[in-house]
Design an enzyme around this catalytic site. Structure first.
Site, PDB file in Angstrom:
ATOM      1  N   GLY A  67      -3.315   9.917  11.433  1.00  0.00           N
ATOM      2  CA  GLY A  67      -2.189   9.584  10.573  1.00  0.00           C
ATOM      3  C   GLY A  67      -1.074  10.594  10.703  1.00  0.00           C
ATOM      4  O   GLY A  67      -1.270  11.709  11.195  1.00  0.00           O
ATOM      5  N   GLY A  69       2.233  12.340   8.497  1.00  0.00           N
ATOM      6  CA  GLY A  69       2.805  12.542   7.173  1.00  0.00           C
ATOM      7  C   GLY A  69       4.063  13.374   7.219  1.00  0.00           C
ATOM      8  O   GLY A  69       4.598  13.671   8.301  1.00  0.00           O
ATOM      9  N   GLY A  70       4.533  13.762   6.036  1.00  0.00           N
ATOM     10  CA  GLY A  70       5.783  14.491   5.937  1.00  0.00           C
ATOM     11  C   GLY A  70       5.742  15.860   6.585  1.00  0.00           C
ATOM     12  O   GLY A  70       6.760  16.361   7.060  1.00  0.00           O
ATOM     13  N   MET A  71       4.562  16.491   6.614  1.00  0.00           N
ATOM     14  CA  MET A  71       4.450  17.829   7.192  1.00  0.00           C
ATOM     15  C   MET A  71       4.012  17.819   8.646  1.00  0.00           C
ATOM     16  O   MET A  71       4.415  18.666   9.426  1.00  0.00           O
ATOM     17  CB  MET A  71       3.450  18.657   6.373  1.00  0.00           C
ATOM     18  CG  MET A  71       3.992  19.142   5.041  1.00  0.00           C
ATOM     19  SD  MET A  71       5.342  20.341   5.228  1.00  0.00           S
ATOM     20  CE  MET A  71       4.472  21.728   5.946  1.00  0.00           C
ATOM     21  N   VAL A  74      -2.148  14.351  11.939  1.00  0.00           N
ATOM     22  CA  VAL A  74      -3.563  14.688  12.007  1.00  0.00           C
ATOM     23  C   VAL A  74      -4.200  13.884  13.137  1.00  0.00           C
ATOM     24  O   VAL A  74      -4.063  12.662  13.204  1.00  0.00           O
ATOM     25  CB  VAL A  74      -4.284  14.389  10.676  1.00  0.00           C
ATOM     26  CG1 VAL A  74      -5.777  14.663  10.807  1.00  0.00           C
ATOM     27  CG2 VAL A  74      -3.702  15.237   9.559  1.00  0.00           C
ATOM     28  N   LYS A  89      -4.840  19.163  12.278  1.00  0.00           N
ATOM     29  CA  LYS A  89      -3.555  18.895  11.634  1.00  0.00           C
ATOM     30  C   LYS A  89      -2.508  19.825  12.222  1.00  0.00           C
ATOM     31  O   LYS A  89      -2.608  21.042  12.100  1.00  0.00           O
ATOM     32  CB  LYS A  89      -3.677  19.106  10.123  1.00  0.00           C
ATOM     33  CG  LYS A  89      -2.390  18.847   9.340  1.00  0.00           C
ATOM     34  CD  LYS A  89      -2.655  19.000   7.841  1.00  0.00           C
ATOM     35  CE  LYS A  89      -1.400  18.758   7.014  1.00  0.00           C
ATOM     36  NZ  LYS A  89      -1.663  18.889   5.557  1.00  0.00           N
ATOM     37  N   ASP A 182      -1.243  18.928  -6.764  1.00  0.00           N
ATOM     38  CA  ASP A 182      -0.903  17.606  -6.246  1.00  0.00           C
ATOM     39  C   ASP A 182      -2.138  16.709  -6.231  1.00  0.00           C
ATOM     40  O   ASP A 182      -2.378  15.972  -5.277  1.00  0.00           O
ATOM     41  CB  ASP A 182      -0.310  17.719  -4.836  1.00  0.00           C
ATOM     42  CG  ASP A 182       0.496  16.477  -4.445  1.00  0.00           C
ATOM     43  OD1 ASP A 182       0.942  15.745  -5.349  1.00  0.00           O
ATOM     44  OD2 ASP A 182       0.679  16.250  -3.231  1.00  0.00           O
TER      45      ASP A 182
END
Length: 371
Positions: A67, A69-71, A74, A89, A182
């Protein structure tokens, strides 16, 4: 788009993020990720995706993508030296040039290296490859809790048992002086044997150590607004009780299929967190097993003032008492109708049982730690 359960609340999860107000996570978008990432973004791709067969540090062979993501992204990979599956990651190259983001990524690696517990994703290594920082994590087989909840509520006993595991994780994390900051369904992975793993410590704050507020842009709220505690909504520091609040929101969502508060824009949602009372399960679903006892627990976790919420260790005692008393099976809220205005009161013996159970939970939650 999933169907709204019959008789369940009709609130919809939030739509698009408003980064000028808060760093939001679009829960519908997060259903597409592996559960290891933090926030998902639909923005332009920030880095070239590595192909299968790519060697990272001559040690990890990429076999696929889990996947983005914003950062970062992975990848699933094989650690050649040990012949084991891992998750790698890697922070996006464009983001790696921003010191705040690098600090967040390093902090996540530092925190994970200190945490080894059955309820947390395992951490193996931190490194830098071709100028891009990466962490090597345990490869989990399962799905995020957010994916499961996208289909509606889950059985009450299962929800309580999952919540109990989450609280166990918080006990360990808080005991290490760490606030997750979070906690939400997309950061909770359900693996085999109904075991929960708490993921993504990228927004965590370390008590009496790194000031997480100083590592973020001034004036921005950090977290996911549907799970954000009143003190964060009003610009105050997030302590361990903020995680307890997020746990309460998550438990409510597991029981009903939707969070207790929603609004068409983040500002209205922040206001609801800070001012609105939590909707009563007993009033909405009087046939839900132990609805009154669950209300007592939720009202305690979702108290507006942090000092009025229990700490994780005391909450764990209450959760264990509740899960022990919870029936093995019970109806989903989507199969229960809302209470009618002319509903009759319950028989006295059942009412007495409910009151005694509520009293027990209150005693556990409110007892002085020095008692």
């Amino acid at each position: 788009m999933r169907k709204v359960p019959a008789g369940a609340p009709t609130r919809r999860l939030g739509s698009k993020p408003m980064r000028a107000i808060a760093r939001l996570s679009d829960e519908t978008g997060e259903a597409k990720q592996s559960g290891i990432l933090g926030q998902v973004t639909s923005s332009v791709e920030l880095m070239h995706i590595l192909n299968a067969g790519t060697l990272i540090d001559d040690r990890y062979e990429v076999t696929g993508t889990l996947g983005t993501g914003g950062m970062g992204t992975v990848y699933e990979a094989i650690e050649l030296h040990l012949n084991r599956e891992v998750a790698v990651k890697i922070i996006h190259h464009a983001i790696a040039t921003t010191e705040d983001n690098l600090a967040r990524f390093r902090r996540e690696a530092h925190v994970l290296s200190r945490l080894q517990h059955k309820t947390l994703v395992g951490f193996y290594r931190y490194g830098v490859w071709q100028g891009m920082p990466y962490v090597v994590l345990e490869r989990l087989s399962g799905q995020p809790l957010s994916n499961i909840l996208a289909n509606g509520p889950i059985a009450p006993r299962e929800a309580v048992l999952i919540a109990e595991q989450i609280v166990e994780a918080l006990c360990f994390v808080h005991g290490k002086g760490i606030v997750h900051r979070d906690l939400k369904p997309s950061n909770l992975m359900l693996v085999e044997n109904h075991q929960i793993k708490l993921l993504d410590f990228g927004l965590c704050g370390i008590l009496n150590g790194i000031d997480a507020q100083a590592l973020t842009e001034s004036g921005l709220l950090i977290g996911s607004v549907h799970y954000m505690s009143p003190e964060i909504c009003t610009g105050k520091k997030a302590g361990t009780k903020a995680d307890i609040y997020a746990l309460g929101i998550t438990l409510y969502q597991m029981l009903t299929g939707t969070p207790p508060f929603d609004h068409e824009n983040p500002v209205g949602l922040l206001y609801k967190h800070a001012n609105d009372p939590i909707p009563s399960l007993h009033n909405q679903y009087p046939l839900l097993p132990m609805a009154s006892q669950l209300d007592v627990l939720l009202e305690s976790c979702l108290a507006k003032q942090p000092d009025d919420r229990p700490d994780a260790s005391r909450l764990l005692e209450a959760m264990r008492a509740l899960s022990t008393a919870m029936p093995e099976s019970g109806p989903l809220t989507q199969n229960l109708v809302l209470r009618s205005d002319n509903s009759k009161s319950k028989k006295l013996p059942k009412l007495v049982y409910i009151l005694l159970s509520c009293a027990l939970i209150l005693v556990i939650l409110c007892a002085s730690p020095n008692a």
